[in-house]
Design a protein around this motif. Sequence first.
Motif, short mmCIF file in Angstrom:
data_model
loop_
_atom_site.label_atom_id
_atom_site.label_comp_id
_atom_site.label_asym_id
_atom_site.label_seq_id
_atom_site.Cartn_x
_atom_site.Cartn_y
_atom_site.Cartn_z
N PHE A 251 10.59 12.58 -2.23
CA PHE A 251 10.42 12.26 -1.38
C PHE A 251 10.72 11.22 -0.29
CE2 PHE A 251 6.66 13.87 -2.66
CZ PHE A 251 5.71 15.18 -2.03
N ALA A 252 12.18 11.22 -0.46
CA ALA A 252 13.29 10.61 0.16
C ALA A 252 13.25 10.33 1.59
CB ALA A 252 14.94 10.60 -0.06
N GLY A 253 13.53 8.58 2.24
CA GLY A 253 13.60 8.48 3.67
C GLY A 253 11.73 8.10 4.36
N PHE A 254 10.98 8.28 3.81
CA PHE A 254 9.94 7.55 3.88
C PHE A 254 9.68 6.68 4.71
CE2 PHE A 254 6.22 10.59 2.58
CZ PHE A 254 7.35 11.85 2.19
N ARG A 255 9.23 5.91 5.77
CA ARG A 255 8.86 4.52 5.77
C ARG A 255 8.01 3.47 4.90
NH1 ARG A 255 6.77 5.66 10.40
NH2 ARG A 255 4.83 4.60 10.13
N GLU A 256 8.60 2.33 4.93
CA GLU A 256 7.90 1.42 4.09
C GLU A 256 7.12 0.22 4.48
OE1 GLU A 256 9.86 0.15 0.43
OE2 GLU A 256 11.10 1.77 0.44
N GLU A 257 5.90 -0.17 4.61
CA GLU A 257 4.76 -1.04 5.89
C GLU A 257 4.65 -1.63 4.23
OE1 GLU A 257 3.60 0.64 9.04
OE2 GLU A 257 3.44 2.49 7.68
N PRO A 258 4.46 -2.97 3.82
CA PRO A 258 3.59 -3.71 3.50
C PRO A 258 1.99 -3.40 3.15
CG PRO A 258 5.12 -5.34 4.83
CD PRO A 258 5.28 -3.85 5.27
N HIS A 259 1.38 -3.33 2.20
CA HIS A 259 0.20 -2.85 2.18
C HIS A 259 -0.35 -4.08 2.70
CE1 HIS A 259 -3.30 -1.60 0.62
NE2 HIS A 259 -2.90 -0.40 0.21
N LYS A 260 -1.99 -3.55 3.29
CA LYS A 260 -2.65 -5.08 4.75
C LYS A 260 -3.28 -5.31 2.90
CE LYS A 260 -5.74 -4.91 7.94
NZ LYS A 260 -6.63 -4.22 9.15
N TYR A 261 -3.66 -5.03 2.39
CA TYR A 261 -4.41 -5.83 0.97
C TYR A 261 -3.59 -6.32 -0.32
CZ TYR A 261 -7.43 -4.67 4.83
OH TYR A 261 -8.49 -3.53 5.97
N GLU A 262 -2.89 -5.49 -0.32
CA GLU A 262 -2.58 -6.24 -1.94
C GLU A 262 -1.29 -6.99 -1.49
OE1 GLU A 262 -2.85 -3.01 -5.01
OE2 GLU A 262 -3.93 -2.21 -3.81
N ASP A 263 -0.41 -7.47 -2.90
CA ASP A 263 0.60 -8.43 -2.51
C ASP A 263 1.70 -7.25 -3.34
OD1 ASP A 263 -0.36 -10.34 -2.15
OD2 ASP A 263 -0.75 -10.96 -4.00
N ALA A 264 2.94 -7.07 -2.94
CA ALA A 264 3.87 -7.12 -2.91
C ALA A 264 3.69 -7.02 -4.90
CB ALA A 264 5.10 -7.17 -2.54
N PRO A 265 4.67 -5.35 -5.19
CA PRO A 265 4.88 -4.45 -4.32
C PRO A 265 4.29 -3.29 -4.17
CG PRO A 265 4.89 -3.54 -6.95
CD PRO A 265 4.63 -4.92 -6.87
N ALA A 266 3.24 -3.71 -3.30
CA ALA A 266 2.00 -3.04 -3.00
C ALA A 266 2.43 -1.99 -1.80
CB ALA A 266 1.28 -3.41 -3.05
N LYS A 267 2.51 -1.30 -1.16
CA LYS A 267 3.37 -0.62 0.45
C LYS A 267 2.53 0.37 0.66
CE LYS A 267 7.10 -0.94 -1.84
NZ LYS A 267 8.39 -1.01 -2.02
N TYR A 268 3.08 1.52 1.69
CA TYR A 268 2.60 2.24 2.57
C TYR A 268 4.19 2.91 2.66
CZ TYR A 268 -1.71 -0.17 4.49
OH TYR A 268 -3.33 -0.97 4.28
N LEU A 269 4.20 3.83 1.69
CA LEU A 269 4.82 5.11 2.44
C LEU A 269 4.19 5.71 3.33
CD1 LEU A 269 6.09 4.98 -1.19
CD2 LEU A 269 6.90 3.86 0.63
N THR A 270 5.33 6.16 4.15
CA THR A 270 4.19 7.48 5.40
C THR A 270 6.07 7.75 5.42
OG1 THR A 270 3.29 5.51 6.10
CG2 THR A 270 4.17 8.22 7.37
N ALA A 271 5.68 9.28 5.96
CA ALA A 271 6.81 10.64 5.94
C ALA A 271 7.47 10.61 7.48
CB ALA A 271 6.00 12.01 6.11
N PRO A 272 8.45 10.84 7.89
CA PRO A 272 9.38 10.15 8.26
C PRO A 272 8.94 11.46 10.07
CG PRO A 272 10.43 11.33 6.98
CD PRO A 272 9.69 10.91 6.51
N ASN A 273 8.27 12.22 9.86
CA ASN A 273 7.84 13.39 10.50
C ASN A 273 6.21 12.82 10.95
OD1 ASN A 273 7.01 14.44 8.65
ND2 ASN A 273 6.44 16.11 9.54
N ALA A 274 5.72 12.01 10.92
CA ALA A 274 4.37 11.74 10.66
C ALA A 274 4.12 11.63 12.51
CB ALA A 274 3.49 10.14 9.94
N ALA A 275 4.72 10.93 13.01
CA ALA A 275 4.82 10.25 14.65
C ALA A 275 4.89 12.11 15.06
CB ALA A 275 6.50 9.84 15.05
N SER A 276 5.42 12.50 14.63
CA SER A 276 5.30 14.03 15.94
C SER A 276 3.99 14.42 16.33
CB SER A 276 6.67 15.16 14.72
OG SER A 276 5.60 15.70 13.82
#
Length: 207
Positions: free
Chosen positions: A149-174
């Motif tokens: 799953f290439a091209g997923f949007r990366e966001e810092p995780h709200k509760y865990e330290d890096a490298p924790a993160k959210y990876l969200t599909a680019p089409n999610a906003a649609s």
Amino acid sequence: MRHIAAFAAPALLALSLAACSGPGPADGTSPTDGASATDAVEAVPSARPTPAAAASEASPAVPAANVIGLEGLGDLRIGEAVPRGSSWTERGAQAGDACRTVSSPAYPGVYAIVEGGKVRRITVGARSDVKLVEGVGVGASEAEVKKWFAGFREEPHKYEDAPAKYLTAPNAASGDPALRFEIGSDGKVGLIHVGTMPVLGYVEGCA
């Protein structure tokens, strides 16, 4: 001499034909005695599949019960109501009437969020062996996720330290069903979400 030549010609012709035809069966019968040329051809095994094999090849593969996709998991479908009579039901205390969660004993470690009477998100957690068709499940590395799953949007995780993160599909906003991974501080998938925004982005169940 003319009589000898006249006799020799048919004899030579007969010997020549016999040599071309080759030896017959021991009983002296012809290989095609009592059968037509068509029968002889059909006696050769055919490479064509049998009706049963052909039907099997034409049948679509049945997805495994523990595979989740953008459409949902089992009989639970994104954008549809929870099926009546299914094993998916509310369990435990609920945060409120607007947003409810359901789970099923058939899928330990999985829960779904229902808003407006329809399934908006399905979440696969740590105790689950449910995976995506690509074979990615909870415990997979971030590198494995990005391989598929290439091209997923990366966001810092709200509760865990890096490298924790959210990876969200680019089409999610649609507004279409999409994927979202939660990567833990160990660099591995902790949760997999399938659903539609804004519920797909909730970080605390119904919130």
